[in-house]
Design a protein around this motif. Sequence first.
Motif, PDB file in Angstrom:
ATOM      1  N   ARG A 139      36.466  43.975  35.728  1.00 37.27           N
ATOM      2  CA  ARG A 139      36.211  43.260  36.525  1.00 37.27           C
ATOM      3  C   ARG A 139      37.192  42.323  37.285  1.00 37.27           C
ATOM      4  O   ARG A 139      36.827  41.657  38.325  1.00 37.27           O
ATOM      5  CB  ARG A 139      35.085  42.008  35.928  1.00 37.27           C
ATOM      6  CG  ARG A 139      33.646  42.673  35.273  1.00 37.27           C
ATOM      7  CD  ARG A 139      32.796  41.702  34.628  1.00 37.27           C
ATOM      8  NE  ARG A 139      31.467  42.225  34.160  1.00 37.27           N
ATOM      9  CZ  ARG A 139      30.458  42.357  34.987  1.00 37.27           C
ATOM     10  NH1 ARG A 139      30.419  41.968  36.110  1.00 37.27           N
ATOM     11  NH2 ARG A 139      29.340  42.819  34.592  1.00 37.27           N
ATOM     12  N   LEU A 140      38.131  42.266  36.513  1.00 39.75           N
ATOM     13  CA  LEU A 140      39.294  41.372  37.149  1.00 39.75           C
ATOM     14  C   LEU A 140      40.535  41.994  37.527  1.00 39.75           C
ATOM     15  O   LEU A 140      40.832  43.347  36.909  1.00 39.75           O
ATOM     16  CB  LEU A 140      39.681  40.309  36.168  1.00 39.75           C
ATOM     17  CG  LEU A 140      38.658  39.346  35.788  1.00 39.75           C
ATOM     18  CD1 LEU A 140      39.113  38.101  34.871  1.00 39.75           C
ATOM     19  CD2 LEU A 140      38.191  38.586  36.980  1.00 39.75           C
ATOM     20  N   THR A 182      47.729  37.714  30.768  1.00 42.35           N
ATOM     21  CA  THR A 182      46.264  38.057  30.244  1.00 42.35           C
ATOM     22  C   THR A 182      46.222  39.113  29.196  1.00 42.35           C
ATOM     23  O   THR A 182      45.740  39.155  28.132  1.00 42.35           O
ATOM     24  CB  THR A 182      45.194  37.991  30.991  1.00 42.35           C
ATOM     25  OG1 THR A 182      45.095  36.848  32.038  1.00 42.35           O
ATOM     26  CG2 THR A 182      43.646  37.901  30.509  1.00 42.35           C
ATOM     27  N   THR A 183      46.719  40.272  29.762  1.00 42.66           N
ATOM     28  CA  THR A 183      46.486  41.503  29.159  1.00 42.66           C
ATOM     29  C   THR A 183      47.489  41.357  27.583  1.00 42.66           C
ATOM     30  O   THR A 183      47.048  41.866  26.496  1.00 42.66           O
ATOM     31  CB  THR A 183      47.265  42.602  29.646  1.00 42.66           C
ATOM     32  OG1 THR A 183      46.663  42.763  31.048  1.00 42.66           O
ATOM     33  CG2 THR A 183      47.393  44.010  29.145  1.00 42.66           C
ATOM     34  N   VAL A 211      37.020  42.516  30.925  1.00 41.54           N
ATOM     35  CA  VAL A 211      37.910  41.639  31.653  1.00 41.54           C
ATOM     36  C   VAL A 211      38.910  42.720  32.493  1.00 41.54           C
ATOM     37  O   VAL A 211      38.782  42.331  33.580  1.00 41.54           O
ATOM     38  CB  VAL A 211      38.819  40.998  30.811  1.00 41.54           C
ATOM     39  CG1 VAL A 211      40.189  40.587  31.751  1.00 41.54           C
ATOM     40  CG2 VAL A 211      38.410  39.771  30.202  1.00 41.54           C
ATOM     41  N   SER A 212      39.110  43.927  31.900  1.00 40.86           N
ATOM     42  CA  SER A 212      39.960  45.048  32.855  1.00 40.86           C
ATOM     43  C   SER A 212      38.928  45.512  34.066  1.00 40.86           C
ATOM     44  O   SER A 212      39.567  45.952  34.921  1.00 40.86           O
ATOM     45  CB  SER A 212      40.466  46.015  31.798  1.00 40.86           C
ATOM     46  OG  SER A 212      41.215  45.509  30.840  1.00 40.86           O
TER      47      SER A 212
END
Length: 411
Positions: free
Chosen positions: A97-98, A104-105, A94-95
Amino acid sequence: MEEKPKIPLKIIALMGSVIISQIGLSVYITALNWRVLEFSNSAFYTGVIATSMTLPQFLFSLAGGAIADTKEKLRSLRFIITVQALVAFLFSLVSARLSFNFWTTFAISFLLGTLSAIWQPIYLSYIPNLIDKAYVPFGMSLSLMGLYASRFFGPMIAGWLLNHYSTWTPYVVYFFSLLLPLLVLYLVKLPISVVAPSKLNAKKTFQPSVILQDKAILALWLINVALSLFIMSIFSIIPYFAKNIFGLDSTGMSRLMSACGMGQMIGALLSMAIGKRNELGFGKNQFLGYVLMGISLLLFTVSSNMILAIIALLSMNILHGVLSPRVNTVIQTYVPENMRGKVQSMFLLVFGFVPFGQFLLGLLTTSTAPRIGAIIYVSLFLITLLVVFLKNDVLFQLQQENGSVSLKKEE
């Protein structure tokens, strides 16, 4: 001649692998704190994200203690660390690619913190059943040695990774660090069920209020509550101190945080060296150590000299490294076996107070008064110690003989 008991090599392998995973966790936490600080430049937001790893201690430690005393520890540890590795892998993806998203973190880190909170009482209560009782102090010191080593090496590794690679690289490192204990737990033959079943009446009568039933344990628990609320909370604003008081960059920040880990690591080594010796003044020495901890941290909070600040921080953490394993030794040798997991979870629960302390400290720490919150917190910790001292608690009667802690017999 009777052969002296030894610590099995497979237990050393297990503890060593857990140490590696703890270093990986420290890399992750350091990188995450710096990312949030870059995102917000706010002690408040840094404190909020720090709760993602500490709030679960308050919510889920007791669940871990219940599992430790009622379920097969090895299978529980295997399952939890498998899920941890999967979540860490997801977080790194996630970190990468986004773009950075604060909530969210927080959510993913909260899940990792939950798994860690459940893991700890199971793991710590597993150790006394794997080694001879005389080596429990050594085992407790070695287990916390990993935590303290992680606080020394983790920030250094994180600072280097942040300077040379992408901001999400430390999260990948954390994922790979979890693979080693995962392999040991699955490939090395370890006991599955090692604790005698609890008696039915023990299950019925045990409540968290058991802490109130023993004055020595109660005093130790209250001090550790104050330690979590007023001392451990200050660690969350060390990056803020580094940037806004001492004018350091990410490398300087990582060195300042590494001083904490180095001190705790030295303290754990000292604890390992002296762990088995008989100590009639065990309780009194423990209390004196807490007093010196508070004084050392007070010197850090008021210092404007970087060298003096590091020395004070180092001294405080050496004491922390010595004292914390001793608390676990008390629990795992002084408390009845069928309650060790639950009582251990009550002591781990106090780390759940850290996010509340961090939240309030974030509100108190501003650009106009960057030190006042930390000074207030240290003062409250010292006041707690004064209350315990004036009560002349049974804590001062604790002694250690052959690795086990007990009360001095009345003459």
